[in-house]
Design an enzyme around this catalytic site. Sequence first.
Site, PDB file in Angstrom:
ATOM      1  N   GLU A   1     -36.218 -25.173 -18.197  1.00 31.90           N
ATOM      2  CA  GLU A   1     -37.343 -25.499 -18.713  1.00 31.90           C
ATOM      3  C   GLU A   1     -38.573 -26.182 -18.739  1.00 31.90           C
ATOM      4  O   GLU A   1     -39.357 -25.890 -19.813  1.00 31.90           O
ATOM      5  CB  GLU A   1     -36.483 -25.302 -20.714  1.00 31.90           C
ATOM      6  CG  GLU A   1     -35.075 -24.439 -20.225  1.00 31.90           C
ATOM      7  CD  GLU A   1     -33.973 -25.039 -19.438  1.00 31.90           C
ATOM      8  OE1 GLU A   1     -33.905 -25.442 -18.498  1.00 31.90           O
ATOM      9  OE2 GLU A   1     -32.524 -24.703 -20.118  1.00 31.90           O
TER      10      GLU A   1
ATOM     11  N   GLU B   1     -34.561 -29.059  -7.862  1.00 31.78           N
ATOM     12  CA  GLU B   1     -33.679 -30.455  -7.551  1.00 31.78           C
ATOM     13  C   GLU B   1     -34.517 -30.941  -7.030  1.00 31.78           C
ATOM     14  O   GLU B   1     -35.418 -30.867  -5.635  1.00 31.78           O
ATOM     15  CB  GLU B   1     -32.126 -29.534  -7.174  1.00 31.78           C
ATOM     16  CG  GLU B   1     -31.789 -29.044  -7.813  1.00 31.78           C
ATOM     17  CD  GLU B   1     -30.500 -28.492  -8.013  1.00 31.78           C
ATOM     18  OE1 GLU B   1     -29.570 -28.532  -7.089  1.00 31.78           O
ATOM     19  OE2 GLU B   1     -29.726 -27.814  -9.102  1.00 31.78           O
TER      20      GLU B   1
ATOM     21  N   CYS C   1     -30.494 -28.292 -21.847  1.00 29.77           N
ATOM     22  CA  CYS C   1     -30.058 -29.442 -22.006  1.00 29.77           C
ATOM     23  C   CYS C   1     -30.679 -30.302 -22.770  1.00 29.77           C
ATOM     24  O   CYS C   1     -31.555 -29.754 -23.559  1.00 29.77           O
ATOM     25  CB  CYS C   1     -29.969 -29.852 -20.203  1.00 29.77           C
ATOM     26  SG  CYS C   1     -31.301 -30.847 -20.385  1.00 29.77           S
TER      27      CYS C   1
ATOM     28  N   ASN D   1     -35.738 -24.542 -12.126  1.00 31.73           N
ATOM     29  CA  ASN D   1     -35.142 -25.515 -11.941  1.00 31.73           C
ATOM     30  C   ASN D   1     -35.598 -26.242 -10.119  1.00 31.73           C
ATOM     31  O   ASN D   1     -35.670 -25.613  -9.178  1.00 31.73           O
ATOM     32  CB  ASN D   1     -33.662 -25.822 -12.262  1.00 31.73           C
ATOM     33  CG  ASN D   1     -32.518 -24.844 -10.833  1.00 31.73           C
ATOM     34  OD1 ASN D   1     -33.282 -23.421 -10.768  1.00 31.73           O
ATOM     35  ND2 ASN D   1     -31.679 -25.582 -11.329  1.00 31.73           N
TER      36      ASN D   1
ATOM     37  N   CYS E   1     -33.676 -31.328 -22.359  1.00 35.63           N
ATOM     38  CA  CYS E   1     -34.693 -29.884 -21.946  1.00 35.63           C
ATOM     39  C   CYS E   1     -35.095 -29.671 -23.888  1.00 35.63           C
ATOM     40  O   CYS E   1     -36.393 -29.089 -24.429  1.00 35.63           O
ATOM     41  CB  CYS E   1     -34.097 -29.022 -21.446  1.00 35.63           C
ATOM     42  SG  CYS E   1     -34.605 -29.062 -20.010  1.00 35.63           S
TER      43      CYS E   1
ATOM     44  N   CYS F   1     -35.322 -29.671 -14.540  1.00 30.63           N
ATOM     45  CA  CYS F   1     -34.597 -27.649 -15.467  1.00 30.63           C
ATOM     46  C   CYS F   1     -35.574 -26.978 -15.205  1.00 30.63           C
ATOM     47  O   CYS F   1     -36.927 -27.523 -15.497  1.00 30.63           O
ATOM     48  CB  CYS F   1     -33.509 -28.604 -16.734  1.00 30.63           C
ATOM     49  SG  CYS F   1     -32.484 -29.253 -16.301  1.00 30.63           S
TER      50      CYS F   1
HETATM   51  N1  THU Z   1     -30.542 -26.595 -15.544  1.00 30.65           N
HETATM   52  C1  THU Z   1     -31.327 -25.922 -16.255  1.00 30.65           C
HETATM   53  O1  THU Z   1     -32.867 -25.897 -15.163  1.00 30.65           O
HETATM   54  N2  THU Z   1     -31.488 -25.711 -17.123  1.00 30.65           N
HETATM   55  C2  THU Z   1     -30.114 -25.702 -17.796  1.00 30.65           C
HETATM   56  O2  THU Z   1     -30.456 -25.154 -19.423  1.00 30.65           O
HETATM   57  C3  THU Z   1     -29.528 -26.044 -17.414  1.00 30.65           C
HETATM   58  C4  THU Z   1     -29.376 -26.484 -15.944  1.00 30.65           C
HETATM   59  C5  THU Z   1     -30.586 -26.467 -14.267  1.00 30.65           C
HETATM   60  C6  THU Z   1     -30.040 -28.056 -13.488  1.00 30.65           C
HETATM   61  C7  THU Z   1     -29.678 -28.233 -12.217  1.00 30.65           C
HETATM   62  O3  THU Z   1     -30.267 -28.122 -11.093  1.00 30.65           O
HETATM   63  C8  THU Z   1     -28.906 -28.076 -11.687  1.00 30.65           C
HETATM   64  O4  THU Z   1     -29.020 -26.437 -13.290  1.00 30.65           O
HETATM   65  C9  THU Z   1     -27.325 -27.665 -12.371  1.00 30.65           C
HETATM   66  O5  THU Z   1     -27.352 -28.551 -13.450  1.00 30.65           O
END
Ligand code: THU
Length: 139
Positions: free
Chosen positions: A55, A44, A90, A42, A93, A53
């Site tokens: 994925e 941010e 999520c 991920n 994704c 994310c």
């Molecule tokens: N996140 C992912 O990268 N993948 C997931 O399947 C769930 C959430 C990340 C997004 C964000 O950077 C952090 O986790 C909190 O939501």
Amino acid sequence: MTTTDLIAAARDAAAHAYAPYSRFRVGAAIRLTDGRIVTGCNFENASYGLSLCAEAVALAKANGDGDLLNVAEIAVIGGMPDGTAPVRPCGRCRQVLNEAAQRGGRDIVVHCSSGDGATIERHLLSDLLPLAFGPQDLA
Ligand code: THU
């Protein structure tokens, strides 16, 4: 490459997570049909809503390498290293995974691991995103 290996690759990818806001570090590893592995973590952003994310990053890498149609499996791991709840993709994704699934003509296996690696779920994307809208609807 076993499922354990794929989850290990996702765990290694999580080490590169840029998650200073949530501190929720996620790694993803895609196994392509020819066995190659594509990873993501991920990514941010200070504007929060622009965060990517793990994925989605891995899928974009696969697409950038010309492999959108070749996605067979994805493993996701994240959260606290001692976390016991599996991380599931999520909704956004799941939709992005569906693009690869429909274009590739195959369902995608989704392995969801807890941070501690003790709990691993195996799903089919079609179960995680039933009745999906996708490219086939626009054909
Ligand atoms: N996140 C992912 O990268 N993948 C997931 O399947 C769930 C959430 C990340 C997004 C964000 O950077 C952090 O986790 C909190 O939501």
